[in-house]
Design a protein around this motif. Structure first.
Motif, PDB file in Angstrom:
ATOM      1  N   LEU A   1       1.744 -16.679  -3.430  1.00 35.96           N
ATOM      2  CA  LEU A   1       2.409 -17.966  -3.196  1.00 35.96           C
ATOM      3  C   LEU A   1       1.746 -19.081  -4.002  1.00 35.96           C
ATOM      4  O   LEU A   1       2.417 -20.011  -4.453  1.00 35.96           O
TER       5      LEU A   1
ATOM      6  N   GLU B   1       3.193 -18.763  -7.302  1.00 31.05           N
ATOM      7  CA  GLU B   1       4.564 -19.280  -7.265  1.00 31.05           C
ATOM      8  C   GLU B   1       4.576 -20.807  -7.398  1.00 31.05           C
ATOM      9  O   GLU B   1       5.402 -21.372  -8.123  1.00 31.05           O
ATOM     10  N   HIS B   2       3.670 -21.471  -6.730  1.00 36.79           N
ATOM     11  CA  HIS B   2       3.585 -22.936  -6.837  1.00 36.79           C
ATOM     12  C   HIS B   2       3.152 -23.357  -8.237  1.00 36.79           C
ATOM     13  O   HIS B   2       3.659 -24.345  -8.770  1.00 36.79           O
TER      14      HIS B   2
ATOM     15  N   HIS C   1       4.316 -28.958  -4.811  1.00 37.68           N
ATOM     16  CA  HIS C   1       3.824 -27.685  -5.343  1.00 37.68           C
ATOM     17  C   HIS C   1       2.326 -27.724  -5.633  1.00 37.68           C
ATOM     18  O   HIS C   1       1.619 -26.755  -5.375  1.00 37.68           O
TER      19      HIS C   1
ATOM     20  N   TYR D   1      -2.951 -23.449  -0.082  1.00 40.60           N
ATOM     21  CA  TYR D   1      -2.857 -21.998   0.109  1.00 40.60           C
ATOM     22  C   TYR D   1      -4.070 -21.282  -0.482  1.00 40.60           C
ATOM     23  O   TYR D   1      -4.596 -20.346   0.125  1.00 40.60           O
TER      24      TYR D   1
ATOM     25  N   GLN E   1       7.373 -24.954   4.267  1.00 44.54           N
ATOM     26  CA  GLN E   1       7.894 -24.417   3.011  1.00 44.54           C
ATOM     27  C   GLN E   1       9.173 -23.617   3.246  1.00 44.54           C
ATOM     28  O   GLN E   1      10.097 -23.656   2.437  1.00 44.54           O
TER      29      GLN E   1
ATOM     30  N   ARG F   1      12.684 -24.144   1.462  1.00 49.61           N
ATOM     31  CA  ARG F   1      13.409 -23.099   0.733  1.00 49.61           C
ATOM     32  C   ARG F   1      14.889 -23.096   1.128  1.00 49.61           C
ATOM     33  O   ARG F   1      15.763 -22.926   0.274  1.00 49.61           O
TER      34      ARG F   1
ATOM     35  N   LEU G   1      14.590 -16.087  -6.459  1.00 50.81           N
ATOM     36  CA  LEU G   1      13.170 -16.408  -6.232  1.00 50.81           C
ATOM     37  C   LEU G   1      12.944 -17.010  -4.848  1.00 50.81           C
ATOM     38  O   LEU G   1      11.929 -16.731  -4.197  1.00 50.81           O
ATOM     39  N   LEU G   2      13.895 -17.819  -4.382  1.00 55.45           N
ATOM     40  CA  LEU G   2      13.770 -18.403  -3.035  1.00 55.45           C
ATOM     41  C   LEU G   2      13.843 -17.330  -1.963  1.00 55.45           C
ATOM     42  O   LEU G   2      13.107 -17.375  -0.970  1.00 55.45           O
TER      43      LEU G   2
ATOM     44  N   GLY H   1      10.566 -15.437  -2.065  1.00 56.95           N
ATOM     45  CA  GLY H   1       9.533 -16.279  -1.458  1.00 56.95           C
ATOM     46  C   GLY H   1       9.671 -16.358   0.053  1.00 56.95           C
ATOM     47  O   GLY H   1       8.668 -16.350   0.775  1.00 56.95           O
TER      48      GLY H   1
ATOM     49  N   LEU I   1       8.282 -13.190   1.468  1.00 60.78           N
ATOM     50  CA  LEU I   1       6.815 -13.250   1.462  1.00 60.78           C
ATOM     51  C   LEU I   1       6.305 -14.121   2.599  1.00 60.78           C
ATOM     52  O   LEU I   1       5.326 -13.779   3.271  1.00 60.78           O
ATOM     53  N   THR I   2       6.970 -15.254   2.816  1.00 57.94           N
ATOM     54  CA  THR I   2       6.568 -16.185   3.872  1.00 57.94           C
ATOM     55  C   THR I   2       6.633 -15.513   5.237  1.00 57.94           C
ATOM     56  O   THR I   2       5.678 -15.588   6.026  1.00 57.94           O
TER      57      THR I   2
END
Length: 130
Positions: A31, A34-35, A53, A60, A85, A89, A104-105, A108, A111-112
């Protein structure tokens, strides 16, 4: 011979993190990447998205480093940041219709959800969580 008074914890086994928390830590660093990626993609400039970001990426990374300490506030803070976040998203997903950004969202968001699950439903090892 080493004086045991100088090393009082030598009889304790080394602290280890559960595998799930190791995976959560790796996902947190993903993550962070990603930012960083979001900072270097258009639109360029200085504004709210860039500040978001940059600050979340730094937070993070710091929290991923602190995760092995086993402090409960680290898990709580990571969860709060991930919740913020996640809502972001959803908002970006509804506003932007570019299929690559939406993909990608979605990745993500997965992952979140995975990180939150691993943070709260991993079995703690004795000595890791206080």
């Amino acid at each position: 011979m080493v004086d045991s008074r100088l090393h009082p914890n030598q009889d304790r086994p080394p602290r280890t993190m559960p595998t799930g928390l190791v995976v959560a830590r790796v996902l947190l660093f993903i993550l962070v990447a990603e930012h960083a990626f979001a900072l270097f993609t258009p639109p360029y400039g200085i504004g709210v998205p860039q500040a978001f970001h940059l600050s979340f990426g730094i937070l993070y990374a710091w929290l991923a480093v602190k995760l092995p300490d086993g402090r409960p506030w680290v898990r709580v803070l990571v969860t709060v940041l991930l919740a913020v976040q996640f809502v972001g998203r959803i908002v970006v997903f509804t506003v932007i219709d570019d299929p690559w950004i939406r993909l990608l969202l979605i990745i993500g968001a997965a992952l979140t959800i995975t990180v939150v699950y691993l943070l709260w439903f991993c079995r703690p090892v004795r000595g890791v969580f206080r």
